[in-house]
Write an enzyme that holds these catalytic residues in place. Structure first.
Site, PDB file in Angstrom:
ATOM      1  N   ARG A  66       0.858  -1.187   0.000  1.00  0.00           N
ATOM      2  CA  ARG A  66       0.000   0.000   0.000  1.00  0.00           C
ATOM      3  C   ARG A  66       0.883   1.222   0.000  1.00  0.00           C
ATOM      4  NH1 ARG A  66       0.799   2.376   4.784  1.00  0.00           N
ATOM      5  NH2 ARG A  66       0.967   1.153   6.707  1.00  0.00           N
ATOM      6  N   GLY A  68       1.819   5.063   1.691  1.00  0.00           N
ATOM      7  CA  GLY A  68       1.906   5.539   3.062  1.00  0.00           C
ATOM      8  C   GLY A  68       3.073   4.940   3.816  1.00  0.00           C
ATOM      9  N   ASP A  69       3.326   5.501   4.989  1.00  0.00           N
ATOM     10  CA  ASP A  69       4.452   5.078   5.818  1.00  0.00           C
ATOM     11  C   ASP A  69       3.948   4.160   6.926  1.00  0.00           C
ATOM     12  OD1 ASP A  69       6.928   5.562   7.760  1.00  0.00           O
ATOM     13  OD2 ASP A  69       7.497   6.383   5.820  1.00  0.00           O
ATOM     14  N   THR A  71       2.187   2.831  10.391  1.00  0.00           N
ATOM     15  CA  THR A  71       1.044   3.123  11.250  1.00  0.00           C
ATOM     16  C   THR A  71       0.779   1.930  12.147  1.00  0.00           C
ATOM     17  OG1 THR A  71      -1.177   4.092  11.282  1.00  0.00           O
ATOM     18  CG2 THR A  71      -0.811   2.261   9.758  1.00  0.00           C
ATOM     19  N   HIS A  73      -2.439  -0.471  13.896  1.00  0.00           N
ATOM     20  CA  HIS A  73      -3.844  -0.864  13.972  1.00  0.00           C
ATOM     21  C   HIS A  73      -4.039  -1.655  15.258  1.00  0.00           C
ATOM     22  CE1 HIS A  73      -4.324   0.433   9.890  1.00  0.00           C
ATOM     23  NE2 HIS A  73      -3.555  -0.525   9.398  1.00  0.00           N
ATOM     24  N   GLY A 135      -4.092   4.743   3.563  1.00  0.00           N
ATOM     25  CA  GLY A 135      -3.044   4.129   2.753  1.00  0.00           C
ATOM     26  C   GLY A 135      -3.699   3.140   1.815  1.00  0.00           C
ATOM     27  N   GLY A 146      -7.017   0.905   2.587  1.00  0.00           N
ATOM     28  CA  GLY A 146      -8.037   1.939   2.755  1.00  0.00           C
ATOM     29  C   GLY A 146      -7.744   2.926   3.852  1.00  0.00           C
ATOM     30  N   CYS A 164       2.991   7.811  10.335  1.00  0.00           N
ATOM     31  CA  CYS A 164       2.915   8.223   8.920  1.00  0.00           C
ATOM     32  C   CYS A 164       4.216   8.882   8.448  1.00  0.00           C
ATOM     33  CB  CYS A 164       1.740   9.164   8.694  1.00  0.00           C
ATOM     34  SG  CYS A 164       0.163   8.490   9.240  1.00  0.00           S
TER      35      CYS A 164
END
Length: 212
Positions: A66, A68-69, A71, A73, A135, A146, A164
């Site tokens: 994906r 983006g950097d 993250t 969850h 992302g 998403g 991020c």
């Protein structure tokens, strides 16, 4: 368009579900789908992300396909994976990112929490900091991955990363701004209600070309 509430789902299982659905959507054998869920705690990083943004070298980091950097969850964070046929919705990744931001902004507005974009950045911010993360990936012009929205997570999880890839980026949640905080299930209900109409408003589906 179908909206599926998956509850708590392991990250690997969610990734397999996305890939299976994406193949079916591309083949025309499944409808576009929004998966809404929470993950057990996991740190992920996009394909071009900088692994040095993980500040604890002993923490497992999963690299995924994906943008983006890095993250996090985990419980209390609502994750959405829209499996959407972008090939018949304009093929515009910039507009796709802006649509996902708008979805989060409109969702937060339903809980009387103002939010906004930041120029040159992807995601959604409110007064206390970044609250929504995006992302995405695309395969055969079907969207993968998403967004995530901090509803009521333990924000200490973000202390182990440069969120991020943005140094000194404060991270917040709905629980930090709203009392009492909504449950993730309530927020998922709003997201699931808003998404189909917003998708058709911003990226309407064009008819499939006739078979040759």
């Amino acid at each position: 368009m179908q909206v599926v509430h998956c509850g708590r789902m392991d990250y690997a299982a969610a990734l397999e579900t996305q890939e299976r659905l994406a193949a079916a959507v591309a083949a025309g054998t499944a409808p576009e789908t929004l998966l809404l869920l929470e993950h057990p705690a996991v740190y992920t990083i996009g394909r071009g992300g900088d692994a040095t943004h993980l500040l604890d070298p002993l923490t497992e980091l999963r690299r995924v396909n994906r943008g983006g950097d890095i993250t996090w969850h985990g419980p209390g964070q609502l994750v959405g994976y829209p499996i959407v046929l972008l090939g018949r919705r304009g093929r515009d990744l910039h507009q796709w990112l802006r649509l996902l931001e708008e979805l989060l902004i409109r969702t937060l507005a339903e809980f009387a929490l103002p939010a906004e974009r930041r120029p040159g950045l992807t995601g959604v911010w409110c007064e206390r900091g970044k609250i929504g993360f995006i992302g995405v990936g695309v395969r055969r012009w079907v969207s993968l991955h998403g967004f995530s929205l901090n509803v009521c997570p333990d924000l200490a999880a973000f202390n182990s990363i440069v969120p991020c890839g943005l140094p000194s980026c404060p991270v917040t949640s709905m629980a930090a701004a709203i009392s009492p905080a909504p449950a993730p299930e309530a927020v998922a209900g709003v997201l699931g209600r808003l998404f189909p109409a917003l998708l058709d408003e911003r990226l309407p589906l064009v008819p499939a070309p006739p078979a040759s």
